[in-house]
Design an enzyme around this catalytic site. Structure first.
Site, PDB file in Angstrom:
ATOM      1  N   HIS A 101       0.886  -1.176   0.000  1.00  0.00           N
ATOM      2  CA  HIS A 101       0.000   0.000   0.000  1.00  0.00           C
ATOM      3  C   HIS A 101       0.919   1.219   0.000  1.00  0.00           C
ATOM      4  CE1 HIS A 101      -2.304  -3.019   2.360  1.00  0.00           C
ATOM      5  NE2 HIS A 101      -3.392  -2.460   1.865  1.00  0.00           N
ATOM      6  N   ASP A 104       2.332   1.981   3.342  1.00  0.00           N
ATOM      7  CA  ASP A 104       3.243   1.017   3.975  1.00  0.00           C
ATOM      8  C   ASP A 104       4.687   1.456   3.816  1.00  0.00           C
ATOM      9  OD1 ASP A 104       0.984  -0.599   4.091  1.00  0.00           O
ATOM     10  OD2 ASP A 104       1.615  -1.935   2.473  1.00  0.00           O
ATOM     11  N   GLU A 232     -10.836  -6.956  -4.535  1.00  0.00           N
ATOM     12  CA  GLU A 232     -10.610  -7.999  -3.521  1.00  0.00           C
ATOM     13  C   GLU A 232     -11.817  -8.056  -2.591  1.00  0.00           C
ATOM     14  OE1 GLU A 232      -6.768  -7.936  -1.493  1.00  0.00           O
ATOM     15  OE2 GLU A 232      -7.743  -8.698   0.304  1.00  0.00           O
ATOM     16  N   GLU A 268      -9.028 -13.746  -1.590  1.00  0.00           N
ATOM     17  CA  GLU A 268      -8.301 -14.059  -0.352  1.00  0.00           C
ATOM     18  C   GLU A 268      -9.017 -15.177   0.399  1.00  0.00           C
ATOM     19  OE1 GLU A 268      -6.610 -10.827   1.859  1.00  0.00           O
ATOM     20  OE2 GLU A 268      -7.098 -11.781   3.764  1.00  0.00           O
ATOM     21  N   HIS A 271     -11.001 -14.190   3.507  1.00  0.00           N
ATOM     22  CA  HIS A 271     -12.197 -13.399   3.196  1.00  0.00           C
ATOM     23  C   HIS A 271     -13.324 -14.305   2.717  1.00  0.00           C
ATOM     24  CE1 HIS A 271      -9.606  -9.541   2.405  1.00  0.00           C
ATOM     25  NE2 HIS A 271      -9.374 -10.087   3.570  1.00  0.00           N
ATOM     26  N   ASP A 296      -4.775 -13.703  -2.661  1.00  0.00           N
ATOM     27  CA  ASP A 296      -4.141 -13.361  -1.397  1.00  0.00           C
ATOM     28  C   ASP A 296      -4.110 -14.641  -0.583  1.00  0.00           C
ATOM     29  OD1 ASP A 296      -3.439 -10.803  -1.913  1.00  0.00           O
ATOM     30  OD2 ASP A 296      -4.756  -9.858  -0.440  1.00  0.00           O
ATOM     31  N   ASP A 307     -10.526 -11.838  10.447  1.00  0.00           N
ATOM     32  CA  ASP A 307      -9.528 -12.066   9.407  1.00  0.00           C
ATOM     33  C   ASP A 307      -8.172 -12.294  10.089  1.00  0.00           C
ATOM     34  OD1 ASP A 307      -8.646 -12.108   6.787  1.00  0.00           O
ATOM     35  OD2 ASP A 307      -8.578  -9.929   6.562  1.00  0.00           O
ATOM     36  N   ASP A 309      -5.640 -13.936   9.004  1.00  0.00           N
ATOM     37  CA  ASP A 309      -4.528 -13.836   8.043  1.00  0.00           C
ATOM     38  C   ASP A 309      -3.339 -14.714   8.412  1.00  0.00           C
ATOM     39  OD1 ASP A 309      -5.858 -12.004   6.437  1.00  0.00           O
ATOM     40  OD2 ASP A 309      -4.900 -10.249   7.317  1.00  0.00           O
ATOM     41  N   ASP A 339      -0.740 -12.606   1.919  1.00  0.00           N
ATOM     42  CA  ASP A 339      -1.384 -11.605   2.768  1.00  0.00           C
ATOM     43  C   ASP A 339      -1.582 -12.292   4.128  1.00  0.00           C
ATOM     44  OD1 ASP A 339      -2.700  -9.523   3.852  1.00  0.00           O
ATOM     45  OD2 ASP A 339      -4.223  -9.341   2.299  1.00  0.00           O
TER      46      ASP A 339
HETATM   47  C1  XLS Z   1      -7.528  -6.749   4.321  1.00  0.00           C
HETATM   48  C2  XLS Z   1      -7.050  -6.958   2.967  1.00  0.00           C
HETATM   49  C3  XLS Z   1      -5.911  -6.066   2.545  1.00  0.00           C
HETATM   50  C4  XLS Z   1      -5.777  -6.065   1.047  1.00  0.00           C
HETATM   51  C5  XLS Z   1      -4.981  -4.938   0.506  1.00  0.00           C
HETATM   52  O1  XLS Z   1      -8.271  -7.534   4.860  1.00  0.00           O
HETATM   53  O2  XLS Z   1      -6.732  -8.307   2.808  1.00  0.00           O
HETATM   54  O3  XLS Z   1      -4.726  -6.440   3.170  1.00  0.00           O
HETATM   55  O4  XLS Z   1      -5.245  -7.253   0.590  1.00  0.00           O
HETATM   56  O5  XLS Z   1      -5.516  -3.713   0.802  1.00  0.00           O
HETATM   57 NI    NI Z   2      -5.835  -9.159   1.154  1.00  0.00          NI
HETATM   58 NI    NI Z   3      -7.433  -9.919   4.653  1.00  0.00          NI
END
Ligand code: XLS
Ligand code: NI
Ligand code: NI
Length: 444
Positions: A101, A104, A232, A268, A271, A296, A307, A309, A339
């Protein structure tokens, strides 16, 4: 230049029986499968935000992570150090892509103009490092959710100034993504959603989101950015109801506003499960629409409703995911972006490497199992057989549009025996297990 990870060697492939945590067991990057090295089938990518910014903070506790770039206190020095660390990290793991991003990679200034200037300096630094490295940009994006101004969303905010700020931010993010030859550009909804309909003009917010995306498409054309635009989907978090809930919802939105030609999906895993779907469901939906763009790569915890991750470690899931990718013809302008973040308790730098190694191995093995499944066509054969009643007779007439309700009634009215085949789910699940075992046993 001094190293950030002096104790970590270049990670090599040691084969399936290796117990070395700093070696690949299934991922042999240069192994050629179907005329292409495995690394180009998988196109792994590091997510800058999780690996270089996440420090283990959670709602109940302070950061835990030990990170070598934290010896720098000046924000710009730290930003530059993180870029050097990124390249070293990727090169040691043999990962050829990263994603970021805008916020970041560089600190913010007092105005957007100042912020953009600071950003340019870091982009220059990345460009410099890219000259002597294989590391490339998979996709860029803009953070339209962290700053307080985005409390009600960005493109769907009730404030026109916020809409304008977000537009200017995406404009710049597109420019730098182009500058760094990014293969894609991601729109994750951030805070595009709502908390309560009591204060929300749902129709107006959706119209504005479409206006925003249309402007992005037009600007990309104007500057000659040829990267793939990706939506996404995510159903909730941070808002209660995110507009890009899942593939089906986001696709209906794109169709409604005539934007579908310009976007594919970045799916993702976590998600998908938050939306009440499997990872494979979302990938399949995207695939059958011809819209599977990128992934992702992570996994959630089914006992937790958010989430999380996590790094992928579930071979069953990665097999089914890679099955969809192979069936879609593989990645073009997309790849497997981790991700994913290490757990708060995994606070050492080594854990960052191990997380990626496990993820890469899990996807490599999943790819190999999926490749065998596709090559042998076992699932295809079963599915074809399952629908075979539509190949001839009345089934064929239905497909060809030659019958209507009246004709179908006449056909069925006096039939005594109605044919229904078994779904054989248990058989197929055991077949999938057999393919995982067979693939592992046959690995050299
Ligand atoms: C958040 C998202 C984010 C996207 C990019 O849940 O996964 O990280 O991948 O903005
Ligand atoms: Ni993501
Ligand atoms: Ni995410």
């Amino acid at each position: 230049m001094s190293e950030f990870f002096p104790n970590i060697p270049k990670i090599e492939y040691e084969g399936k029986l290796s117990t070395n945590p700093f070696a690949f067991k299934f991922y042999n990057p240069n192994e050629v499968i179907d005329g292409k090295p495995l690394k180009d089938h998988l196109k792994f990518s590091v997510a800058f935000w999780h690996t270089f910014l996440n420090e283990g903070r959670d709602p109940f506790g302070d950061p835990t992570a030990e990170r070598p770039w934290n010896k720098y206190t000046d924000p710009m020095d730290k930003a530059i150090a993180r870029v050097d660390a990124l390249f070293e990290f990727c090169e040691k793991l043999g990962i050829e892509y990263f994603c970021f991003h805008d916020r970041d990679i560089a600190p913010e200034g007092k105005t957007l103009r100042e912020t953009n200037k600071i950003l340019d300096r870091v982009v220059e630094k990345i460009k410099e490092r890219m000259k002597t490295s294989n590391v490339k940009l998979l996709w860029g994006t803009a953070n339209l959710f962290s700053h307080p101004r985005y409390m009600h969303g960005a493109a769907t905010s009730c404030s026109a100034d916020v809409f304008a700020y977000a537009a200017a931010q995406v404009k710049k993010a597109l420019e730098i993504t182009k500058e760094l030859n990014g293969e894609g550009y991601v729109f994750w909804g951030g805070r595009e959603g709502y908390e309560t309909l009591l204060n929300t003009d749902l129709k107006f917010e959706l119209d504005n989101l479409a206006r925003f995306l249309r402007m992005a498409v037009e600007y990309a054309k104007k500057i000659g950015f040829n990267g793939q635009f990706l939506i996404e989907p995510k159903p909730k978090e941070p808002t209660k109801h995110q507009y890009d809930f899942d593939v089906a919802t986001a696709y209906a939105f794109l169709k409604t506003y005539g934007l579908d030609d310009y976007f594919k999906f970045n799916i993702e895993a976590n998600h998908a499960t938050l939306a009440g779907h499997t990872f494979q469901h979302e990938l399949r939906m995207a695939r059958i629409l011809g819209k599977l763009g990128s992934i992702d790569a992570n996994q959630g915890d089914l006992l937790l409703g958010w989430d999380t991750d996590q790094f992928p470690s579930n071979v069953y899931e990665t097999t089914l995911a890679m099955y969809e990718v192979i069936k879609a013809g593989g990645f073009t302008k997309g790849g497997l972006n981790f991700d994913a973040k290490v757990r708060r308790g995994s606070y050492k730098v080594e854990d960052l490497f191990i997380g990626h190694i496990v993820g890469m191995d899990t996807f490599a093995l999943g790819f190999k199992v999926a490749y065998n499944l596709v090559k042998d066509g076992v699932l295809d054969k079963f599915i074809e057989e399952r629908y075979s009643s539509f190949k001839e007779g009345v089934g064929r007439e239905i497909v060809e549009g030659k019958v209507d309700f009246e004709k179908l009634e006449a056909y069925i009215l006096d039939k005594e025996k109605i044919e229904v085949p078994s779904g054989k789910q248990e058989y197929l699940e055991s077949l999938l297990n057999s393919y995982i075992v067979k693939t592992i046993v046959e690995l050299k």
